[in-house]
Design a protein around this motif. Structure first.
Motif, PDB file in Angstrom:
ATOM      1  N   ASN A 333      11.870  -8.329  -0.724  1.00  0.00           N
ATOM      2  CA  ASN A 333      10.835  -8.909  -1.585  1.00  0.00           C
ATOM      3  C   ASN A 333       9.461  -8.370  -1.219  1.00  0.00           C
ATOM      4  O   ASN A 333       8.641  -8.077  -2.103  1.00  0.00           O
ATOM      5  N   SER A 334       9.220  -8.226   0.072  1.00  0.00           N
ATOM      6  CA  SER A 334       7.937  -7.676   0.515  1.00  0.00           C
ATOM      7  C   SER A 334       7.771  -6.232   0.059  1.00  0.00           C
ATOM      8  O   SER A 334       6.688  -5.819  -0.377  1.00  0.00           O
ATOM      9  N   MET A 335       8.873  -5.461   0.153  1.00  0.00           N
ATOM     10  CA  MET A 335       8.813  -4.063  -0.280  1.00  0.00           C
ATOM     11  C   MET A 335       8.604  -3.975  -1.785  1.00  0.00           C
ATOM     12  O   MET A 335       7.893  -3.087  -2.272  1.00  0.00           O
ATOM     13  N   LEU A 336       9.216  -4.891  -2.549  1.00  0.00           N
ATOM     14  CA  LEU A 336       9.017  -4.895  -4.007  1.00  0.00           C
ATOM     15  C   LEU A 336       7.565  -5.165  -4.345  1.00  0.00           C
ATOM     16  O   LEU A 336       6.971  -4.465  -5.182  1.00  0.00           O
ATOM     17  N   TRP A 337       7.000  -6.172  -3.683  1.00  0.00           N
ATOM     18  CA  TRP A 337       5.592  -6.460  -3.926  1.00  0.00           C
ATOM     19  C   TRP A 337       4.701  -5.306  -3.461  1.00  0.00           C
ATOM     20  O   TRP A 337       3.693  -4.993  -4.115  1.00  0.00           O
ATOM     21  N   ALA A 338       5.079  -4.688  -2.358  1.00  0.00           N
ATOM     22  CA  ALA A 338       4.309  -3.538  -1.877  1.00  0.00           C
ATOM     23  C   ALA A 338       4.349  -2.397  -2.888  1.00  0.00           C
ATOM     24  O   ALA A 338       3.345  -1.719  -3.127  1.00  0.00           O
ATOM     25  N   ALA A 339       5.537  -2.179  -3.495  1.00  0.00           N
ATOM     26  CA  ALA A 339       5.674  -1.119  -4.499  1.00  0.00           C
ATOM     27  C   ALA A 339       4.837  -1.436  -5.736  1.00  0.00           C
ATOM     28  O   ALA A 339       4.185  -0.549  -6.307  1.00  0.00           O
ATOM     29  N   ILE A 340       4.848  -2.715  -6.152  1.00  0.00           N
ATOM     30  CA  ILE A 340       4.042  -3.105  -7.318  1.00  0.00           C
ATOM     31  C   ILE A 340       2.558  -2.919  -7.028  1.00  0.00           C
ATOM     32  O   ILE A 340       1.801  -2.366  -7.852  1.00  0.00           O
ATOM     33  N   ILE A 341       2.136  -3.353  -5.851  1.00  0.00           N
ATOM     34  CA  ILE A 341       0.717  -3.206  -5.477  1.00  0.00           C
ATOM     35  C   ILE A 341       0.341  -1.728  -5.371  1.00  0.00           C
ATOM     36  O   ILE A 341      -0.744  -1.318  -5.810  1.00  0.00           O
ATOM     37  N   ALA A 342       1.254  -0.907  -4.807  1.00  0.00           N
ATOM     38  CA  ALA A 342       0.982   0.529  -4.693  1.00  0.00           C
ATOM     39  C   ALA A 342       0.850   1.175  -6.070  1.00  0.00           C
ATOM     40  O   ALA A 342      -0.022   2.029  -6.296  1.00  0.00           O
ATOM     41  N   THR A 343       1.734   0.760  -7.015  1.00  0.00           N
ATOM     42  CA  THR A 343       1.661   1.312  -8.374  1.00  0.00           C
ATOM     43  C   THR A 343       0.347   0.927  -9.051  1.00  0.00           C
ATOM     44  O   THR A 343      -0.313   1.770  -9.681  1.00  0.00           O
ATOM     45  N   LEU A 344      -0.026  -0.356  -8.919  1.00  0.00           N
ATOM     46  CA  LEU A 344      -1.292  -0.800  -9.506  1.00  0.00           C
ATOM     47  C   LEU A 344      -2.476  -0.088  -8.857  1.00  0.00           C
ATOM     48  O   LEU A 344      -3.442   0.285  -9.545  1.00  0.00           O
ATOM     49  N   SER A 345      -2.379   0.119  -7.547  1.00  0.00           N
ATOM     50  CA  SER A 345      -3.451   0.836  -6.842  1.00  0.00           C
ATOM     51  C   SER A 345      -3.551   2.272  -7.327  1.00  0.00           C
ATOM     52  O   SER A 345      -4.664   2.813  -7.478  1.00  0.00           O
ATOM     53  N   LEU A 346      -2.387   2.899  -7.566  1.00  0.00           N
ATOM     54  CA  LEU A 346      -2.377   4.268  -8.064  1.00  0.00           C
ATOM     55  C   LEU A 346      -3.023   4.349  -9.444  1.00  0.00           C
ATOM     56  O   LEU A 346      -3.856   5.235  -9.708  1.00  0.00           O
ATOM     57  N   LEU A 347      -2.663   3.400 -10.324  1.00  0.00           N
ATOM     58  CA  LEU A 347      -3.249   3.391 -11.669  1.00  0.00           C
ATOM     59  C   LEU A 347      -4.750   3.138 -11.598  1.00  0.00           C
ATOM     60  O   LEU A 347      -5.536   3.777 -12.322  1.00  0.00           O
ATOM     61  N   LEU A 348      -5.153   2.212 -10.724  1.00  0.00           N
ATOM     62  CA  LEU A 348      -6.579   1.933 -10.575  1.00  0.00           C
ATOM     63  C   LEU A 348      -7.311   3.150 -10.018  1.00  0.00           C
ATOM     64  O   LEU A 348      -8.430   3.466 -10.454  1.00  0.00           O
ATOM     65  N   SER A 349      -6.659   3.849  -9.081  1.00  0.00           N
ATOM     66  CA  SER A 349      -7.283   5.053  -8.509  1.00  0.00           C
ATOM     67  C   SER A 349      -7.458   6.131  -9.575  1.00  0.00           C
ATOM     68  O   SER A 349      -8.487   6.816  -9.611  1.00  0.00           O
ATOM     69  N   VAL A 350      -6.454   6.292 -10.454  1.00  0.00           N
ATOM     70  CA  VAL A 350      -6.558   7.280 -11.539  1.00  0.00           C
ATOM     71  C   VAL A 350      -7.689   6.895 -12.480  1.00  0.00           C
ATOM     72  O   VAL A 350      -8.466   7.766 -12.936  1.00  0.00           O
ATOM     73  N   LEU A 351      -7.813   5.603 -12.784  1.00  0.00           N
ATOM     74  CA  LEU A 351      -8.895   5.146 -13.664  1.00  0.00           C
ATOM     75  C   LEU A 351     -10.251   5.425 -13.037  1.00  0.00           C
ATOM     76  O   LEU A 351     -11.165   5.948 -13.708  1.00  0.00           O
ATOM     77  N   ILE A 352     -10.388   5.070 -11.761  1.00  0.00           N
ATOM     78  CA  ILE A 352     -11.658   5.327 -11.068  1.00  0.00           C
ATOM     79  C   ILE A 352     -11.935   6.832 -11.005  1.00  0.00           C
ATOM     80  O   ILE A 352     -13.076   7.277 -11.186  1.00  0.00           O
ATOM     81  N   TYR A 353     -10.868   7.611 -10.780  1.00  0.00           N
ATOM     82  CA  TYR A 353     -11.015   9.061 -10.740  1.00  0.00           C
ATOM     83  C   TYR A 353     -11.568   9.581 -12.071  1.00  0.00           C
ATOM     84  O   TYR A 353     -12.490  10.416 -12.093  1.00  0.00           O
TER      85      TYR A 353
END
Length: 451
Positions: A333-353
């Protein structure tokens, strides 16, 4: 005509490198964390299984040591003459007081003599202490008396049948070994529970056998120790007799035996437990008896820990099983949440980029557009300089080059125009000279012909 080669824009290349780098970093970091979490969860589960097993071992040993200590103390008291067994009141108070001081698991404390007499105290079905007597006065029957506040026998409450302690397994075992021992397990006379007796022989000063002290315990509370140790981990704990593989106790609340119609016991073994994972794990343990092992179950991996209990007449095995999923579920469950947070972080990073790239790459686009205009011949276009960084310096240099190019081209046009004008004038002059020469020649010809 050659086909134009497809190229990626600089922004796309930078974005692609950025996304790949971020993705690889997240994957590597996630894999490292996941590996550490998995390893930590397995070690924790192994340690829990070991700790639970150690807790059960200590509780059971403490539980089994109590009757040993009672018998040892009573042996010394009787052999040293501190207790006069012929004194009915003193004898009754002694046995009642000792039993009252013990936990309810010890349901009976008694002394059987070599001539068949039987004295002591017991807890009845309601947990109330009663005095036991069996001698010539009772005609060899066991009589039970209520106890008053002074722990003395009061009223006769039960007349049981004939009873000879010398026929009991615990008495025989103590006489046979000549020392402290636990009896084989047997059914309680009244309650549906397994019972074990700790027995110790008594000798007089000349070494003659006089009787056996017995402390008798119910084993149902051992199951309580097992449940307390493993319930919070969704685990299972059982105690098995190593020689017979019969169940002694279990944490599942399952029966360890059944009473047949003839009153005899039908003992259950580990093969009667409704859990194939434990059965298979125990079989593997029997073939390779490591103290700690991980076994693959039908739905989950299980951590098995074992510990042996050895006492006189006791050869038991404590088996504790803890499922891996107790921590693995949290890890996943922790890894699933980590993956979701990482994906959202990646999308946010692309937007900021993109926001930053639009701000910082736009001057380069302006520079590119101006270069297209210059290459098409429009030398008046210039780059708007809005920043004072490297791109701003490049834009200034580009504008300087464009100024020089325009100046050179304008100067070249002026020179060409001047040269063209000079050539035109030269042509006019040449034409006039030609006309004059022709006039001279014509005049000369006329003169010649006139002569």
């Amino acid at each position: 005509m050659a086909k134009e080669k497809t190229t990626l824009l600089l922004r796309s290349i930078i974005l692609l490198i950025f996304i790949i780098s971020l993705f690889l970093s997240a994957v590597c970091y996630g894999a490292l964390i996941f590996t550490n979490w998995m390893s930590s969860a397995k070690k924790t589960t192994e340690q829990i299984a070991a700790d639970a097993n150690e807790y059960i071992y200590k509780q059971v040993c403490s539980f089994m040591q109590a009757p040993y200590q009672m018998n040892e103390l009573t042996q010394k008291i009787i052999e040293n003459g501190m207790l006069d067994l012929s004194d009915e009141k003193q004898r009754d108070r002694f046995f009642a007081a000792v039993l009252e001081a013990q936990s309810n698991e010890i349901y009976s404390f008694s002394y059987g003599t070599a001539n068949g007499e039987y004295y002591g105290a017991r807890r009845n079905g309601n947990g109330v202490i009663e005095i036991m007597r069996n001698n010539a006065e009772t005609s060899g029957e066991s009589w039970y008396y209520s106890v008053n506040e002074d722990l003395a026998a009061e009223n006769l409450v039960v007349r049981a049948g004939k009873f000879d302690p010398r026929t009991r397994a615990w008495y025989k075992a103590a006489v046979e070994v000549g020392g402290p021992i636990f009896s084989p397990l047997y059914k309680h006379f009244v309650m549906d529970d397994l019972t074990v007796s700790a027995a110790c022989p008594i000798y007089n000063e000349s070494g003659k056998h006089e009787g056996v002290v017995g402390t008798h315990m119910l084993l149902s509370d051992i199951g309580t120790y097992l449940r307390d140790a493993v319930d919070k981990y969704n685990g299972i704990a059982i105690i098995i007799d190593k020689e017979s593989n019969y169940l002694i106790a279990n944490s599942m609340g399952a029966a360890n035996f059944t009473v047949l119609q003839d009153g005899t016991l039908d003992r259950y073994g580990i093969e009667d437990i409704d859990n194939t994972d434990i059965q298979n794990a125990y079989k593997q343990y029997k073939t390779n008896s490591d103290l700690e092992k991980i076994y693959k179950g039908e739905n989950d991996n299980i951590f098995l820990n074992t510990k042996e209990i050895h006492m006189d007449g006791i050869d038991w095995l404590v088996v504790t099983v803890i499922p891996e999923s107790i921590f693995m579920t949290d890890v996943m469950n922790s890894m699933l949440w980590a993956a979701i947070i990482a994906t959202l972080s990646l999308l946010l990073s692309v937007l900021i980029y993109n926001l930053f790239m639009n701000k910082y790459i736009k001057p380069m686009e302006s520079l590119l557009l101006v270069s297209y205009e210059l290459s098409s011949g429009n030398l008046s276009k210039r780059v708007d300089i809005i920043r004072n960084d490297e791109i701003g310096h490049i834009s200034k240099s580009f504008n300087n080059v464009a100024d020089k190019m325009q100046a050179l081209i304008v100067n070249l046009e002026t020179v060409v125009q001047e040269r063209t004008e000079e050539l035109r004038k030269a042509n006019i002059t040449l034409s006039e000279s030609k006309d004059e020469l022709r006039l001279i020649l014509d005049s000369a010809a006329e003169a010649i012909y006139g002569i």
